[in-house]
Structure formats: structure tokens, C-alpha cells
Design a protein around this motif. Structure first.
Motif, PDB file in Angstrom:
ATOM      1  N   THR A   1       0.830  -1.211   0.000  1.00 28.06           N
ATOM      2  CA  THR A   1       0.000   0.000   0.000  1.00 28.06           C
ATOM      3  C   THR A   1       0.859   1.254   0.000  1.00 28.06           C
ATOM      4  O   THR A   1       0.590   2.222  -0.731  1.00 28.06           O
ATOM      5  CB  THR A   1      -0.918   0.010   1.243  1.00 28.06           C
ATOM      6  OG1 THR A   1      -1.721  -1.166   1.248  1.00 28.06           O
ATOM      7  CG2 THR A   1      -1.825   1.231   1.225  1.00 28.06           C
TER       8      THR A   1
ATOM      9  N   TYR B   1       0.931   4.128  -2.836  1.00 27.10           N
ATOM     10  CA  TYR B   1       0.688   5.535  -2.505  1.00 27.10           C
ATOM     11  C   TYR B   1       1.779   6.425  -3.094  1.00 27.10           C
ATOM     12  O   TYR B   1       1.517   7.507  -3.634  1.00 27.10           O
ATOM     13  CB  TYR B   1       0.650   5.727  -0.989  1.00 27.10           C
ATOM     14  CG  TYR B   1      -0.707   5.489  -0.363  1.00 27.10           C
ATOM     15  CD1 TYR B   1      -1.870   6.051  -0.903  1.00 27.10           C
ATOM     16  CD2 TYR B   1      -0.822   4.716   0.791  1.00 27.10           C
ATOM     17  CE1 TYR B   1      -3.104   5.832  -0.321  1.00 27.10           C
ATOM     18  CE2 TYR B   1      -2.058   4.493   1.382  1.00 27.10           C
ATOM     19  CZ  TYR B   1      -3.200   5.049   0.816  1.00 27.10           C
ATOM     20  OH  TYR B   1      -4.427   4.831   1.393  1.00 27.10           O
TER      21      TYR B   1
ATOM     22  N   GLY C   1       1.297   7.400  -6.581  1.00 28.74           N
ATOM     23  CA  GLY C   1       0.137   8.206  -6.916  1.00 28.74           C
ATOM     24  C   GLY C   1      -1.195   7.489  -6.899  1.00 28.74           C
ATOM     25  O   GLY C   1      -2.222   8.074  -7.266  1.00 28.74           O
ATOM     26  N   PHE C   2      -1.192   6.241  -6.495  1.00 26.38           N
ATOM     27  CA  PHE C   2      -2.456   5.510  -6.429  1.00 26.38           C
ATOM     28  C   PHE C   2      -3.255   5.945  -5.197  1.00 26.38           C
ATOM     29  O   PHE C   2      -2.695   6.213  -4.134  1.00 26.38           O
ATOM     30  CB  PHE C   2      -2.206   3.996  -6.355  1.00 26.38           C
ATOM     31  CG  PHE C   2      -1.753   3.392  -7.652  1.00 26.38           C
ATOM     32  CD1 PHE C   2      -2.677   2.924  -8.575  1.00 26.38           C
ATOM     33  CD2 PHE C   2      -0.393   3.305  -7.957  1.00 26.38           C
ATOM     34  CE1 PHE C   2      -2.259   2.360  -9.774  1.00 26.38           C
ATOM     35  CE2 PHE C   2       0.030   2.750  -9.151  1.00 26.38           C
ATOM     36  CZ  PHE C   2      -0.898   2.278 -10.067  1.00 26.38           C
ATOM     37  N   ASP C   3      -4.557   5.993  -5.350  1.00 25.83           N
ATOM     38  CA  ASP C   3      -5.445   6.325  -4.238  1.00 25.83           C
ATOM     39  C   ASP C   3      -6.158   5.037  -3.817  1.00 25.83           C
ATOM     40  O   ASP C   3      -6.952   4.475  -4.577  1.00 25.83           O
ATOM     41  CB  ASP C   3      -6.463   7.383  -4.671  1.00 25.83           C
ATOM     42  CG  ASP C   3      -7.279   7.890  -3.492  1.00 25.83           C
ATOM     43  OD1 ASP C   3      -6.877   7.616  -2.345  1.00 25.83           O
ATOM     44  OD2 ASP C   3      -8.317   8.539  -3.716  1.00 25.83           O
TER      45      ASP C   3
ATOM     46  N   VAL D   1      -8.473   2.829  -1.074  1.00 26.16           N
ATOM     47  CA  VAL D   1      -9.461   2.907   0.006  1.00 26.16           C
ATOM     48  C   VAL D   1      -9.840   1.488   0.421  1.00 26.16           C
ATOM     49  O   VAL D   1     -10.233   0.676  -0.423  1.00 26.16           O
ATOM     50  CB  VAL D   1     -10.730   3.670  -0.436  1.00 26.16           C
ATOM     51  CG1 VAL D   1     -11.766   3.661   0.685  1.00 26.16           C
ATOM     52  CG2 VAL D   1     -10.379   5.093  -0.838  1.00 26.16           C
TER      53      VAL D   1
END
Length: 201
Positions: free
Chosen positions: A25, A29, A32-34, A36
Motif C-alpha cells: 500500500t 501511494y 500516486g495511487f489512491d 481505500v
């Protein structure tokens, strides 16, 4: 839900899988990945259930993780206890089996002196019933029943104490498990004190 709680409450000794998820994770991050994380109570009744399950399972094929030592230890201990219990369940002639038919640690009493006395009663070895072995004497004998004194005889069999059993236990039909088992009878030590056995244990 437990997985999300583990991810949220990270610590140095967390499960290896949790550490791996957090590491992946973090790297995502940084690119640039989001991401949830969302907990769903159930897939039941939701369209695409099979597809969601299949997608989730397919993701695990890209995580060739070794089984953590803690997980292996838990499985091994469970297996050992299972074999131990199966063996112990067959020891019906063992006097300790009736007192503790299920293996496991005994609850600890608040006072050590009480704990020691209770342990001696459970295994049937007290100063009164076994001191003769140390001093080369004859075993103490019940004058009423003409048998050797044992914890079982004093607590269960001897008719001399029937009145006291009725007073403290409200019955004269008892087993050792009733008195000194997993949850000792609340009047056990009052009974022992009344018959003069408390300081002979």
C-alpha cells in the motif's frame, strides 16, 4: 473487519501478511495511487458476488507468502492437545481423570496457600494421607470403616462425615469433581476446617 483493524493498529510484531499489505500500500501511494479499504458486511444478495470473490482470490496468487511461524505454532499446539485429550479420555481408571476430564491449565486461586492445598487435594496427596511413606510408618486407617484414609474416603465415602456433608454441601452424594474440580465448591474449605482436616493437608 479484523483485517482492517489490524491494518489500522500497526505495530512491530504484527502478522507478516499485514506487514506485506502495508508495504504494498505504501509503495502504491508513493506512485500516486489512491487506495481505500472498505468493509462490506456480506456479499449475499449483491449482484456480482461470484465475480467479486473470484477477483479477491485471484489476487492472493500473486502473494506467495510462507506460513508465519505463529500460525504454524497454533496449528501444531492444537493438534498436540487433541492427541493428548484423546489419550487422556481413555484413562478412566486414573484417579485424576474424574477430577479433571478435560486437559488444560487450572484457574489460579487468589491466595497461594489455598492454591497449594487445593492442588494437594486434587492429586490426593496430603501430609495426613501420605506422610507415612516418608517415615516408614503404617498408612493411617479410618477407625469406623477400617480402610486406609484417602482424600476420596474422607470427602466422599466415610459415613462419619455425612452430617457435615449435608450441612455444607446439602447432599451426601458427591464426587471429587463436585468438590475440587474446575470450580471448587464454595463451601469446600469451610467443610475441611469443620472436620479438622484443614491443617493436615
Amino acid at each position: 473487519m479484523s483485517v482492517l483493524e489490524a491494518l489500522e493498529n500497526y505495530h512491530d510484531r504484527c502478522h507478516p501478511v499485514v506487514c506485506t499489505i502495508l508495504d504494498i500500500t505504501s509503495r502504491l501511494y508513493s506512485k500516486g495511487f489512491d487506495i481505500v479499504f472498505c468493509w462490506l458486511p456480506s456479499h449475499v444478495g449483491i449482484i456480482g458476488n461470484e465475480q467479486a470473490d473470484s477477483a479477491a482470490k485471484s489476487a492472493t496468487t500473486h502473494l506467495p507468502l510462507a506460513v508465519p511461524l505463529s500460525d504454524m505454532k497454533r496449528v501444531i499446539m492444537h493438534h498436540i492437545f487433541k492427541i493428548w485429550q484423546e489419550s487422556w479420555s481413555q484413562q478412566l481408571d486414573n484417579k485424576l481423570h474424574s477430577v479433571k476430564p478435560v486437559i488444560g491449565a487450572w484457574p489460579v486461586m487468589p491466595m497461594r496457600r489455598t492454591d497449594v492445598k487445593l492442588t494437594r487435594l486434587r492429586i490426593g496427596h496430603t501430609r495426613f494421607t501420605h506422610r507415612h511413606l516418608l517415615f516408614g510408618e503404617r498408612a493411617p486407617e479410618c477407625p469406623s470403616c477400617h480402610v486406609s484414609y484417602t482424600v476420596h474416603h474422607i470427602f466422599i465415602d466415610c459415613p462419619v462425615f455425612n452430617t457435615h456433608r449435608m450441612t455444607f454441601f446439602h447432599t451426601s452424594v458427591l464426587t471429587l469433581s463436585d468438590l475440587v474440580g474446575e470450580s471448587p465448591h464454595q463451601n469446600l474449605f469451610a467443610f475441611i476446617k469443620k472436620i479438622g482436616f484443614l491443617y493436615l493437608i
